[in-house]
Enzyme design. Structure first.
Site, PDB file in Angstrom:
ATOM      1  N   LYS A 213      68.752 -13.675  23.729  1.00 15.95           N
ATOM      2  CA  LYS A 213      68.918 -14.708  25.154  1.00 15.95           C
ATOM      3  C   LYS A 213      70.400 -13.463  25.987  1.00 15.95           C
ATOM      4  O   LYS A 213      70.455 -13.239  27.012  1.00 15.95           O
ATOM      5  CB  LYS A 213      69.993 -15.583  24.900  1.00 15.95           C
ATOM      6  CG  LYS A 213      70.307 -16.436  26.540  1.00 15.95           C
ATOM      7  CD  LYS A 213      70.872 -18.014  25.713  1.00 15.95           C
ATOM      8  CE  LYS A 213      69.249 -18.753  25.986  1.00 15.95           C
ATOM      9  NZ  LYS A 213      70.320 -19.442  25.505  1.00 15.95           N
TER      10      LYS A 213
ATOM     11  N   MET B 155      68.845 -24.328  17.297  1.00 17.62           N
ATOM     12  CA  MET B 155      70.733 -24.582  17.888  1.00 17.62           C
ATOM     13  C   MET B 155      70.769 -25.474  18.689  1.00 17.62           C
ATOM     14  O   MET B 155      69.993 -25.857  19.715  1.00 17.62           O
ATOM     15  CB  MET B 155      71.153 -23.375  17.040  1.00 17.62           C
ATOM     16  CG  MET B 155      71.055 -22.309  15.512  1.00 17.62           C
ATOM     17  SD  MET B 155      71.186 -20.772  15.815  1.00 17.62           S
ATOM     18  CE  MET B 155      70.088 -20.246  16.428  1.00 17.62           C
TER      19      MET B 155
ATOM     20  N   HIS C 217      59.470 -30.299  23.754  1.00 14.91           N
ATOM     21  CA  HIS C 217      59.980 -29.627  22.333  1.00 14.91           C
ATOM     22  C   HIS C 217      58.863 -29.391  22.064  1.00 14.91           C
ATOM     23  O   HIS C 217      57.832 -28.382  21.616  1.00 14.91           O
ATOM     24  CB  HIS C 217      60.530 -30.383  21.435  1.00 14.91           C
ATOM     25  CG  HIS C 217      60.416 -29.930  20.867  1.00 14.91           C
ATOM     26  ND1 HIS C 217      60.363 -30.702  19.588  1.00 14.91           N
ATOM     27  CD2 HIS C 217      61.534 -28.728  20.404  1.00 14.91           C
ATOM     28  CE1 HIS C 217      61.033 -29.878  18.712  1.00 14.91           C
ATOM     29  NE2 HIS C 217      61.532 -28.515  18.619  1.00 14.91           N
TER      30      HIS C 217
ATOM     31  N   SER D  56      36.681   1.063  -5.648  1.00 16.05           N
ATOM     32  CA  SER D  56      37.385   0.024  -4.447  1.00 16.05           C
ATOM     33  C   SER D  56      38.233  -0.636  -4.838  1.00 16.05           C
ATOM     34  O   SER D  56      38.781  -1.144  -6.620  1.00 16.05           O
ATOM     35  CB  SER D  56      35.840  -0.813  -4.418  1.00 16.05           C
ATOM     36  OG  SER D  56      36.355  -2.427  -3.579  1.00 16.05           O
TER      37      SER D  56
ATOM     38  N   TYR E 135      38.505   2.241   3.944  1.00 14.80           N
ATOM     39  CA  TYR E 135      38.242   0.665   4.440  1.00 14.80           C
ATOM     40  C   TYR E 135      38.805   0.061   3.735  1.00 14.80           C
ATOM     41  O   TYR E 135      39.568   0.421   2.500  1.00 14.80           O
ATOM     42  CB  TYR E 135      36.548   0.745   4.450  1.00 14.80           C
ATOM     43  CG  TYR E 135      36.756   0.713   3.253  1.00 14.80           C
ATOM     44  CD1 TYR E 135      36.553  -0.905   2.352  1.00 14.80           C
ATOM     45  CD2 TYR E 135      35.603   1.507   2.235  1.00 14.80           C
ATOM     46  CE1 TYR E 135      35.607  -1.251   1.222  1.00 14.80           C
ATOM     47  CE2 TYR E 135      34.780   1.479   1.288  1.00 14.80           C
ATOM     48  CZ  TYR E 135      35.064  -0.188   0.545  1.00 14.80           C
ATOM     49  OH  TYR E 135      34.872  -0.061  -1.016  1.00 14.80           O
TER      50      TYR E 135
END
Ligand code: PEP
Ligand code: MG
Length: 913
Positions: A27, A109, A489, A797, A884
């Protein structure tokens, strides 16, 4: 010089910038940036996030002393810009104090508005504004917020109403009015008096009259709120470290409640729900910001089109809409024009959808905040693709904008259309967050959590939600509220969570005491089923079947873009033709793991399987295996057909044998009859198969090595299926995989059986195909001796499930007994069975890949543990150079995106060097 803790902004100037969000919070950084690009923002200052950490280290008094000189200077700056004075009786400046962390934590908050008021300053506000009602209303709001946030006057139990709200209700009743804004000046004066009295009675302290004391109290309360329960919970959910701290933003107050030419609201540059490129938002005339977010009054739409759509949904005729709920575009056209231009400017500047808060004070527009808007998974994809097509961001940026895990939401359920035909629409609310959910009604957050823990699906029904409901919202399938708009909210938080939500269903009456909801005389109780559609706002009084979502064009475009960038391939773990088809439709380019034991759990096959296991001799086993072979071959045909032209890794039988045998008497008797032996003999054999540590017992290639006939039969079924398909013209690339190899010779022995069986069948049928024989690397010894194993194995693998189990020594099945405590104590940051442990297990993967390729440079390496669909693990696999990853079909899109992002990150890093 001592370090700088306070950064000022205002009047087109700022000491901070948008790239300083770590220090100033999101902010604070954006408030600074908005000033720099010419967006009108009330002047103010930001106290850094570092200071929050100092607060927790050094304590309140020390931090106040450190801050005092800079705060006084910054306050003087605000005063000079505004031409007002803090605490002055004639020309008073009032302030807002808000938190602002690095990552957005909506509503987590606390905020305090109208700070600086006392009985004397109030007179100044009355004199200046000429609006006594406004002044007293501001005063009572200030006492209410400060009393709650700083002085701790809050409800004690969840069913109690807020002590301040209780007083308001009393006074409204005495005055005979229904709404807050019907209270007279005298009523408000009475309210202020009673508020102060309640504060004194409950806290033992007088409400502070010194504006300076108020300011320090508020700043410290914001720091304190960083450690409140809901902020801690939110951080835990979002993985935000406590060390980040919060900044504090102190700003000159501007008022949206100074009469009919004042307003306040929130707006989005695009639709946060569906991503549509349409400016939208809400406003309330003569109101303060908290009124919009709290959902106490239902706000009006900003744009005419938004307003018309809203009215249509609510069944309000156009004439009534225009008269009673006009859009801002119609009611305040000049302000709307400016707002619209500025929102566009902000979106272009930040190159992303913006979520903005603004206030109009007596005809002058002020922006209070902008941030990249939270959005649903669907909107995330659409907005990224649109911004890319509009030329605002590049392809790479579009790909990087997508949060891989959020793609999950696009694959989320919608209601089954047929089932909907029979469902009763109970009422309608706002389509606040898309998706469909069905579950049992609960009214309290704690119940949602507890019921969810009992494996129940619940819908959390509230009059409105508050940050205290966060845990319950997380546990619920969906959220339904009686009050509140699209920016309430409930709506904002649900959207961020990707959870279905219907808000503002005004016809619903919720009775928390009786635990009922009533609509038009229909009463539903806690535990009754309800279904909600967050895309239409419909609420159904039944359980409605859901079905998986379908992909849209934007999603498809995104997926094809991943192919352009990703180097790492994505395969799927699939054990049935059906799963293989789904995987292919999501873009899997092969199967990385077909667990053949899963094919035996079906009723028709389990008996033959049991016969095979319970047989005492090799002949007996062969006999039973012969019965199994056609079933296996048929299944393999289906899988290879679905994956025509792609590699398919089939793993030989792996699990502990005792999982297959009957443990109950009936089952044992049935097997005794089938096999013509005594039930005692069966019982003994079952007992002999019991192991103390089945995960470390007779499984994997240990089975194949003790019973080679299993390997033989499975190889015949795999190769046989491929030859069948070859005759139909379908190309197969079988890769036969030996599980749980730890020693080279374990592998070699199995490889010999496989190759002999294959040669035998090639000879019998007179045709051959290419196939590979490789192994899983899932035992640490195999990883440590990978160079030796690669001398025989054609591919690796990594079975990171077992590799994690054996590297940590944590049982895969029993970790739940201590994992929560380990996470709590931060001994572990994450569950290593979900997120690959790169430092330990990952080191083995890297080393084994390198060592294996040092012997066999073309060694194909992949991963098939659960980590193959987890974004950070996929990126690791890319960095290690695996060929992969293989994951469950529904995670294939996520892995494809993560693979593309890994490549883009690599390219960006290379370009930096
Ligand atoms: C593994 O261990 O990672 C694996 C894929 O095999 P399974 O989960 O079947 O043991
Ligand atoms: Mg395994």
């Amino acid at each position: 010089m001592d370090k700088k803790r306070v950064y000022t902004f205002g009047k087109g100037e700022a000491e901070g910038r948008s790239d300083m969000r770590n220090l100033l919070g999101g902010k604070g950084a954006n408030l600074a940036e908005m000033n720099l690009i010419g967006v009108p923002v009330p002047p103010g200052f930001t106290i850094t996030t570092d200071t929050c950490n100092e607060y927790y280290e050094k304590g309140k008094d020390a931090v106040v002393e450190l801050l005092r000189p800079e705060v006084n200077k910054a306050l003087a700056y605000i005063e000079s810009v505004m031409g007002l004075k803090f605490g002055d009786v004639k020309n008073p400046l009032l302030l807002s104090v808000r938190s602002g962390a690095r990552a957005s934590m909506p509503g987590m908050m606390d905020t305090i508005l109208n700070l600086g008021l006392n009985d004397e300053v109030l007179q100044g506000i009355i004199a200046k504004s000429g609006n006594e009602r406004f002044a007293w209303d501001s005063y009572r709001r200030f006492i209410q917020m400060y009393g709650d946030v700083v002085m701790g006057l809050k409800p004690v139990n969840k069913e109690d109403i807020d002590p301040f709200e209780k007083i308001i209700e009393e006074i409204k009743e005495e005055a005979g009015v229904k709404l807050d804004n019907e209270l007279s000046v005298d009523n408000l004066k009475e309210l202020v008096g009673r508020f102060k009295k309640a504060v004194k009675e409950e806290t033992g302290k007088d409400f502070p009259t010194s504006p300076e004391e108020q300011l320090w109290g508020a700043i410290m309360a914001v720091f304190d709120s960083w450690m409140n329960e809901r902020a801690i919970l939110y951080r835990k959910m979002e993985g935000i470290p406590a060390e980040w701290g919060t900044a504090v933003n102190v700003q000159a107050m501007v008022f949206g409640n100074m009469g009919e030419t004042s307003a306040t609201g929130v707006c989005f540059s695009r639709d946060a729900g569906n991503g549509e490129n349409l400016f939208n938002g809400e406003y309330l005339i003569n109101a303060q910001g908290e009124d919009v977010v709290a959902g106490i009054r239902t706000p009006q739409q900003i744009t005419k089109i938004g307003s018309q759509r809203w009215a249509e949904r609510a069944g309000i005729p156009e004439a009534v809409r225009r008269e009673q709920y006009p859009s801002m575009e119609e009611a305040m056209p000049e302000i709307y024009k400016e707002l619209n231009e500025l929102q566009h400017k902000l979106e272009l500047h930040y190159r992303d959808m913006q979520d903005m808060e603004y206030t109009v004070q007596e005809g002058k527009l002020w922006f209070l905040q902008t941030r990249n808007g939270k959005r649903t998974g669907h909107a995330m994809v659409k907005i990224a693709m649109d911004l890319m097509r509009e030329g605002i961001i590049t392809e790479e940026e579009a790909l990087m904008r997508i949060e891989p895990n959020k793609l999950d939401e696009l694959l989320h359920p919608v209601f089954d259309k047929k089932a909907l035909l029979n469902a009763r629409v109970l009422t309608k609310g706002l389509p606040a967050s898309p998706g469909a959910a069905s579950g049992q009604i609960v009214f309290f957050s704690e119940d949602a959590t507890a019921w969810h823990a009992d494996n129940k699906r619940v819908i959390l029904v509230r009059i409105e939600t508050s940050p205290e409901d966060l845990a319950g919202m997380t546990s619920a399938e969906g959220i339904l509220t009686a009050r509140g708009g699209m920016t309430s909210h409930a709506a904002v938080v649900a959207r961020g969570m990707g959870k279905c939500c219907v808000s503002g269903a005004g016809a619903i009456q919720v009775d928390y005491k009786k635990r009922t909801l009533t609509v038009d005389g229909v009463v539903l109780h806690e535990g009754d089923y309800i279904s909600i559609d967050g895309s239409t706002g419909n609420v159904y009084a039944d359980r409605v079947e859901t079905k998986a979502a379908e992909m849209d064009d934007d999603f498809r475009e995104l997926m094809s873009l991943t192919n352009k960038y990703a180097k790492l391939k994505v395969r799927a773990n699939a054990d049935t033709p059906h799963d293989a088809q789904i995987a292919r439709s999501f873009g899997a380019v092969g199967i990385g793991l077909c667990r053949t034991e899963h094919m035996f759990f079906e009723e028709s096959k389990i008996r033959a399987m049991r016969e095979m296991i319970l047989a005492e001799t090799a002949e007996g086993r062969l006999q039973a295996l012969k019965k199994l072979l056609p079933y296996q071959q048929e299944d393999f045909r289906g899988i290879f057909r679905a994956m025509a032209g792609c590699p398919v890794t089939v793993r030989l039988l792996d699990p502990p044998l005792h999982e297959f045998v009957p443990h109950d008497e009936n089952g044992q008797r049935e097997m005794a009859e089938t096999m013509g032996v005594s039930i005692d003999a069966i019982r003994q054999r079952v007992e002999s198969l019991m192991e103390h540590n089945p995960m470390l017992g007779h499984r994997g290639c240990r089975l194949g090595n003790t019973y080679p006939e299993i390997t033989y039969m499975q190889t015949r079924a795999i190769i046989g299926a491929c030859l069948d398909l070859q005759e139909e013209g379908i190309t197969c690339f079988p890769e036969i995989m030996v599980p749980l190899t730890g020693i080279l010779y374990e592998f070699k022995e199995q490889e010999r059986v496989i190759r002999e069986a294959a040669e035998e069948i090639f000879k019998e049928r007179g045709i051959r195909i290419d196939y590979k024989v490789g192994t899983m690397i899932e035992v640490p010894r195999a990883a440590l001796t990978a160079d030796r194993i690669a001398s025989s194995a054609e591919f690796f693998s990594f079975g990171t499930n077992d590799l994690t189990q054996m590297t940590f020594g944590y049982s895969r099945d029993d970790i739940a007994s201590f994992l929560p405590i380990y996470l709590e104590k931060k001994i572990l940051k994450v569950d290593p069975f979900q997120v690959l442990d790169q430092k330990g297990v990952g080191k083995l993967v890297r080393m084994a890949t390198e060592n294996g390729r040092s012997i066999r440079p073309d060694l194909k390496c992949g991963i098939c543990g659960e980590h193959g669909g987890e974004p950070s693990s996929v990126k690791f696999c890319h960095n290690v150079g695996l060929n992969y990853v293989s994951c469950s079909p529904f995670r294939v899109p996520i892995a494809r995106l993560a693979a593309a992002q890994a490549q883009i990150e690599e390219d960006r890093n290379a370009a930096k060097k």
